[in-house]
Design an enzyme around this catalytic site. Sequence first.
Site, PDB file in Angstrom:
ATOM      1  CG  HIS A 206      -1.979   1.037   1.192  1.00  0.00           C
ATOM      2  ND1 HIS A 206      -3.171   0.910   1.865  1.00  0.00           N
ATOM      3  CD2 HIS A 206      -2.035   2.256   0.591  1.00  0.00           C
ATOM      4  CE1 HIS A 206      -3.914   1.995   1.670  1.00  0.00           C
ATOM      5  NE2 HIS A 206      -3.221   2.829   0.900  1.00  0.00           N
TER       6      HIS A 206
ATOM      7  CG  HIS B  24      -1.219   6.036  -2.830  1.00  0.00           C
ATOM      8  ND1 HIS B  24      -2.272   5.775  -3.692  1.00  0.00           N
ATOM      9  CD2 HIS B  24      -1.627   5.601  -1.606  1.00  0.00           C
ATOM     10  CE1 HIS B  24      -3.267   5.218  -3.021  1.00  0.00           C
ATOM     11  NE2 HIS B  24      -2.894   5.095  -1.746  1.00  0.00           N
TER      12      HIS B  24
ATOM     13  CG  HIS C 173      -7.577   2.936  -0.870  1.00  0.00           C
ATOM     14  ND1 HIS C 173      -6.839   2.278  -1.822  1.00  0.00           N
ATOM     15  CD2 HIS C 173      -6.745   3.852  -0.301  1.00  0.00           C
ATOM     16  CE1 HIS C 173      -5.604   2.770  -1.833  1.00  0.00           C
ATOM     17  NE2 HIS C 173      -5.522   3.729  -0.921  1.00  0.00           N
TER      18      HIS C 173
ATOM     19  CD  GLU D  15      -7.870   6.457   4.773  1.00  0.00           C
ATOM     20  OE1 GLU D  15      -6.879   7.115   5.127  1.00  0.00           O
ATOM     21  OE2 GLU D  15      -8.255   6.399   3.583  1.00  0.00           O
TER      22      GLU D  15
ATOM     23  CG  ASP E 176      -1.596   5.709   2.617  1.00  0.00           C
ATOM     24  OD1 ASP E 176      -1.772   5.617   1.387  1.00  0.00           O
ATOM     25  OD2 ASP E 176      -2.466   6.145   3.391  1.00  0.00           O
ATOM     26  CG  ASP E 177      -0.122   8.882   0.287  1.00  0.00           C
ATOM     27  OD1 ASP E 177       0.069   8.910  -0.941  1.00  0.00           O
ATOM     28  OD2 ASP E 177      -1.181   8.463   0.799  1.00  0.00           O
TER      29      ASP E 177
END
Length: 344
Positions: free
Chosen positions: A20, A22, A200, A203, A281-282
Site C-alpha cells: 500500500h 502511492h 481502499h 478508512e 501509504d504516502d
Amino acid sequence: MAISTRISQALHALPKTELHLHIEGTLEPELALRLADRNGVTLPFDGIDDLRSHYRFDNLQSFLDLYYQLMSVLCTREDFSDLMFDYLAHAHADGVHRAEIFFDPQVHMNNGLDYDLVLDGLLDGIARGRAAYGIDAALILSVVRDLPVESAQTLLDAAAPRADELLAIGLDSTEVGYPPELFERIYARAAGMGLHLVAHAGEEGTAEYIRQTLDVLHVERIDHGVRIIEDPTLVRRVAAEGIGLTVCPLSNLRLQVVDDVAKVPIRQLLDSGVCVTVNSDDPAYFGGYIADNYAALAETGLSIAALADIAGNSIEACFAPEADKAAMRTELDQWKTEYSDLLG
C-alpha cells in the site's frame, strides 16, 4: 517506549513487501521544489520551510488538497522515473523485497499528460531500481473514486493496450459518498483485462464499504480496512478467506483515523487470524517509510515476533509468483535465525 538500536536495525533488515504505497505520495518537499524549478511550475510556497508547514492535516481531504496540488510538478518521463527510483532506494534501505505500487493516471491526464508517458517513466524507474538494488516492483492502476465513473472508463481505454505491464487495479481518494458499488462495471472490465483487484475501504468509510468491496468488486485484498474491527462477523469472514489488509499506521495517525498508533487495531486483527500487513501509504506526507511504521508499532509494545508475522503476511498477500514468495520466505527464516534473541 523508545526502541533499541538493535531492534531498529532488525526492523530495517526484516524481509518484507510493501503493498500500500502511492508513488505520488513519495514526493518529498525537496524533490517537489526541484521538479517545479526544472519544469517551470510555480508553486504558492515561499521555500522549503513554508512548504513543510503545510504537511499538517485535519482529515483525508486536507491531505488530498496538497497531494494533488504538488502532483502538478510531475511533467516528464524523467520526473516519473526519478520519483520511482527515489522511492525504491528508500524501500531497499527498509528491507522491502517487493513493492506493489499505486499510481493515479487520471490526475496526470487531467494535468495534460499522456498516459503512456506516465507509465513509461514509472517503468523506467522500476528498471533502474531493479538494476541498482535487486528490488522487485509492479504497478497498480488506481482509480480516483471522486472523479466521474466515466473518467475511469476512459482510463481503462488508455490502459487496455498495455494491460500486461500492470499488476492490478485499485480504488483510492475520498471514500465517504463514493461507495464501491459505483465501480462494479469498472472492476468487471479490469478483471477481464487480467488485472488483480484491490480497493481502499474502511478508512473513512464504514465496515459496509469493506463488505461491498468483497461482494460487489470481488477484491483479493483490502487497502486500509481498519474499520472492519466494528463488524466481528466480517472480521471472521476475512480471516477465513485469507483476504489481506494493507494497514498504514502512521497514515491513520496523521489523518486522524486514530489519535494514537496504539489504537490501530493490528493486535486484535492478528489475534483474529486476519492477514494484516503494514505499509507506508504516502510516506513523504505522513512522517515515515515502511520501517518507520514497523518501528512505531514496536514503540507501542507490539512484539518483534508479531512484527515478523506481519512481514510474513506481507509475503503471502502479495501477487508475486510462488517461486519468488518461496525465496522471500527463506530470507525471512534466515532473518529469524539472525535475530532470534529478539523473538522471545
